[in-house]
Design a protein around this motif. Structure first.
Motif, PDB file in Angstrom:
ATOM      1  N   VAL A  25       0.837  -1.205   0.000  1.00 35.83           N
ATOM      2  CA  VAL A  25       0.000   0.000   0.000  1.00 35.83           C
ATOM      3  C   VAL A  25       0.871   1.255   0.000  1.00 35.83           C
ATOM      4  CG1 VAL A  25      -1.662   1.341   1.340  1.00 35.83           C
ATOM      5  CG2 VAL A  25      -2.006  -1.095   1.034  1.00 35.83           C
ATOM      6  N   MET A  26       1.899   1.282   0.834  1.00 34.31           N
ATOM      7  CA  MET A  26       2.765   2.459   0.901  1.00 34.31           C
ATOM      8  C   MET A  26       3.536   2.664  -0.398  1.00 34.31           C
ATOM      9  SD  MET A  26       2.167   4.130   3.547  1.00 34.31           S
ATOM     10  CE  MET A  26       3.494   5.311   3.379  1.00 34.31           C
ATOM     11  N   SER A  27       3.987   1.577  -1.000  1.00 34.37           N
ATOM     12  CA  SER A  27       4.711   1.677  -2.264  1.00 34.37           C
ATOM     13  C   SER A  27       3.800   2.239  -3.356  1.00 34.37           C
ATOM     14  CB  SER A  27       5.234   0.303  -2.665  1.00 34.37           C
ATOM     15  OG  SER A  27       5.793   0.349  -3.946  1.00 34.37           O
ATOM     16  N   ILE A  33       1.722   9.409  -5.694  1.00 35.36           N
ATOM     17  CA  ILE A  33       2.073  10.772  -5.302  1.00 35.36           C
ATOM     18  C   ILE A  33       3.108  11.340  -6.264  1.00 35.36           C
ATOM     19  CG2 ILE A  33       3.248  12.136  -3.526  1.00 35.36           C
ATOM     20  CD1 ILE A  33       1.886  10.302  -1.454  1.00 35.36           C
ATOM     21  N   LYS A  34       4.085  10.529  -6.610  1.00 33.18           N
ATOM     22  CA  LYS A  34       5.134  10.976  -7.537  1.00 33.18           C
ATOM     23  C   LYS A  34       4.538  11.296  -8.907  1.00 33.18           C
ATOM     24  CE  LYS A  34       8.991   8.640  -7.505  1.00 33.18           C
ATOM     25  NZ  LYS A  34      10.027   7.610  -7.794  1.00 33.18           N
ATOM     26  N   ARG A  35       3.662  10.432  -9.403  1.00 31.81           N
ATOM     27  CA  ARG A  35       3.041  10.676 -10.714  1.00 31.81           C
ATOM     28  C   ARG A  35       2.157  11.918 -10.685  1.00 31.81           C
ATOM     29  NH1 ARG A  35       1.618   4.479 -12.067  1.00 31.81           N
ATOM     30  NH2 ARG A  35       3.718   3.856 -12.688  1.00 31.81           N
ATOM     31  N   TYR A  36       1.435  12.113  -9.576  1.00 27.47           N
ATOM     32  CA  TYR A  36       0.582  13.291  -9.445  1.00 27.47           C
ATOM     33  C   TYR A  36       1.429  14.565  -9.432  1.00 27.47           C
ATOM     34  CZ  TYR A  36      -2.663  16.652  -7.455  1.00 27.47           C
ATOM     35  OH  TYR A  36      -3.424  17.762  -7.235  1.00 27.47           O
ATOM     36  N   SER A  37       2.526  14.537  -8.687  1.00 26.81           N
ATOM     37  CA  SER A  37       3.406  15.712  -8.619  1.00 26.81           C
ATOM     38  C   SER A  37       3.995  16.032  -9.983  1.00 26.81           C
ATOM     39  CB  SER A  37       4.522  15.471  -7.617  1.00 26.81           C
ATOM     40  OG  SER A  37       3.991  15.312  -6.333  1.00 26.81           O
ATOM     41  N   GLU A  38       4.350  15.002 -10.741  1.00 29.65           N
ATOM     42  CA  GLU A  38       4.881  15.216 -12.090  1.00 29.65           C
ATOM     43  C   GLU A  38       3.823  15.829 -12.997  1.00 29.65           C
ATOM     44  OE1 GLU A  38       6.237  11.353 -13.232  1.00 29.65           O
ATOM     45  OE2 GLU A  38       8.041  11.470 -11.991  1.00 29.65           O
ATOM     46  N   ALA A  39       2.581  15.359 -12.887  1.00 29.60           N
ATOM     47  CA  ALA A  39       1.502  15.887 -13.715  1.00 29.60           C
ATOM     48  C   ALA A  39       1.218  17.350 -13.368  1.00 29.60           C
ATOM     49  CB  ALA A  39       0.239  15.052 -13.531  1.00 29.60           C
ATOM     50  N   VAL A  40       1.264  17.677 -12.082  1.00 25.89           N
ATOM     51  CA  VAL A  40       1.019  19.061 -11.668  1.00 25.89           C
ATOM     52  C   VAL A  40       2.153  19.962 -12.138  1.00 25.89           C
ATOM     53  CG1 VAL A  40       0.868  20.592  -9.665  1.00 25.89           C
ATOM     54  CG2 VAL A  40      -0.450  18.490  -9.700  1.00 25.89           C
ATOM     55  N   SER A  41       3.390  19.495 -12.010  1.00 28.16           N
ATOM     56  CA  SER A  41       4.524  20.329 -12.423  1.00 28.16           C
ATOM     57  C   SER A  41       4.566  20.523 -13.937  1.00 28.16           C
ATOM     58  CB  SER A  41       5.838  19.730 -11.927  1.00 28.16           C
ATOM     59  OG  SER A  41       6.049  18.470 -12.500  1.00 28.16           O
ATOM     60  N   LEU A  51      -5.615  11.693 -11.698  1.00 30.05           N
ATOM     61  CA  LEU A  51      -4.709  11.137 -10.693  1.00 30.05           C
ATOM     62  C   LEU A  51      -5.127  11.527  -9.279  1.00 30.05           C
ATOM     63  CD1 LEU A  51      -1.252  11.564 -12.438  1.00 30.05           C
ATOM     64  CD2 LEU A  51      -2.389   9.423 -11.884  1.00 30.05           C
ATOM     65  N   LEU A  52      -5.673  12.734  -9.130  1.00 34.37           N
ATOM     66  CA  LEU A  52      -6.138  13.166  -7.815  1.00 34.37           C
ATOM     67  C   LEU A  52      -7.272  12.268  -7.322  1.00 34.37           C
ATOM     68  CD1 LEU A  52      -6.055  15.182  -5.454  1.00 34.37           C
ATOM     69  CD2 LEU A  52      -7.725  16.555  -6.697  1.00 34.37           C
ATOM     70  N   VAL A  77      -4.787  14.688   1.243  1.00 36.95           N
ATOM     71  CA  VAL A  77      -5.847  15.057   0.307  1.00 36.95           C
ATOM     72  C   VAL A  77      -5.962  16.566   0.208  1.00 36.95           C
ATOM     73  CG1 VAL A  77      -8.341  14.989  -0.073  1.00 36.95           C
ATOM     74  CG2 VAL A  77      -7.140  12.915   0.589  1.00 36.95           C
ATOM     75  N   SER A  78      -5.868  17.246   1.332  1.00 33.01           N
ATOM     76  CA  SER A  78      -5.955  18.704   1.346  1.00 33.01           C
ATOM     77  C   SER A  78      -4.816  19.327   0.541  1.00 33.01           C
ATOM     78  CB  SER A  78      -5.914  19.201   2.790  1.00 33.01           C
ATOM     79  OG  SER A  78      -5.897  20.596   2.825  1.00 33.01           O
ATOM     80  N   ARG A  79      -3.609  18.851   0.759  1.00 32.25           N
ATOM     81  CA  ARG A  79      -2.457  19.408   0.047  1.00 32.25           C
ATOM     82  C   ARG A  79      -2.540  19.161  -1.451  1.00 32.25           C
ATOM     83  NH1 ARG A  79       2.293  17.399   4.146  1.00 32.25           N
ATOM     84  NH2 ARG A  79       1.833  18.871   5.801  1.00 32.25           N
ATOM     85  N   PHE A  80      -2.932  17.953  -1.833  1.00 32.94           N
ATOM     86  CA  PHE A  80      -3.014  17.629  -3.258  1.00 32.94           C
ATOM     87  C   PHE A  80      -4.120  18.419  -3.944  1.00 32.94           C
ATOM     88  CE2 PHE A  80      -1.426  13.289  -1.751  1.00 32.94           C
ATOM     89  CZ  PHE A  80      -0.108  13.702  -1.820  1.00 32.94           C
ATOM     90  N   SER A  81      -5.238  18.588  -3.243  1.00 33.81           N
ATOM     91  CA  SER A  81      -6.341  19.374  -3.807  1.00 33.81           C
ATOM     92  C   SER A  81      -5.930  20.828  -3.983  1.00 33.81           C
ATOM     93  CB  SER A  81      -7.565  19.299  -2.898  1.00 33.81           C
ATOM     94  OG  SER A  81      -7.990  17.971  -2.767  1.00 33.81           O
ATOM     95  N   LYS A  82      -5.200  21.350  -3.019  1.00 35.25           N
ATOM     96  CA  LYS A  82      -4.735  22.730  -3.096  1.00 35.25           C
ATOM     97  C   LYS A  82      -3.796  22.920  -4.279  1.00 35.25           C
ATOM     98  CE  LYS A  82      -2.611  26.377  -0.263  1.00 35.25           C
ATOM     99  NZ  LYS A  82      -2.108  27.077  -1.407  1.00 35.25           N
TER     100      LYS A  82
END
Length: 95
Positions: A25-27, A33-41, A51-52, A77-82
């Motif tokens: 689950v953690m992996s 999270i990494k893929r979401y951060s890449e998509a946002v950047s 991804l969110l 969830v709050s941080r990713f939504s922001k």
């Protein structure tokens, strides 16, 4: 195993199963999270929204199973939504 009591042996087997599940689950969560951060950047709003949705579901499941704390899941969830909101609002201003 080396454990004398049957209850200790069972508890050890259970801990191994939980350890394996928690690691999976953690992996998976870290990868999302990494893929979401890449998509946002890369400022890809559609991909970020998809991804969110997956990420929120995954964090809620992890919190339900006790892999992460409920408040930690809520904070994620709050941080990713922001991040997504900031991205979409900056895109709207630029247009």
């Amino acid at each position: 195993m080396g454990l004398r009591k049957k209850s200790a042996q069972k508890k050890y087997r259970q801990s191994l199963k939980r350890k394996e599940r928690n690691r999976f689950v953690m992996s998976t969560l870290k990868t999302k999270i990494k893929r979401y951060s890449e998509a946002v950047s890369s400022e890809d709003i559609e991909k970020s929204q998809a991804l969110l949705k997956e990420l929120v579901s995954l964090t809620d499941k992890a919190a339900t199973k006790g892999v992460i704390h409920k408040k930690k899941a809520s904070r994620y969830v709050s941080r990713f939504s922001k991040k997504l909101f900031d991205l979409s609002s900056s895109q709207a201003v630029a247009s």
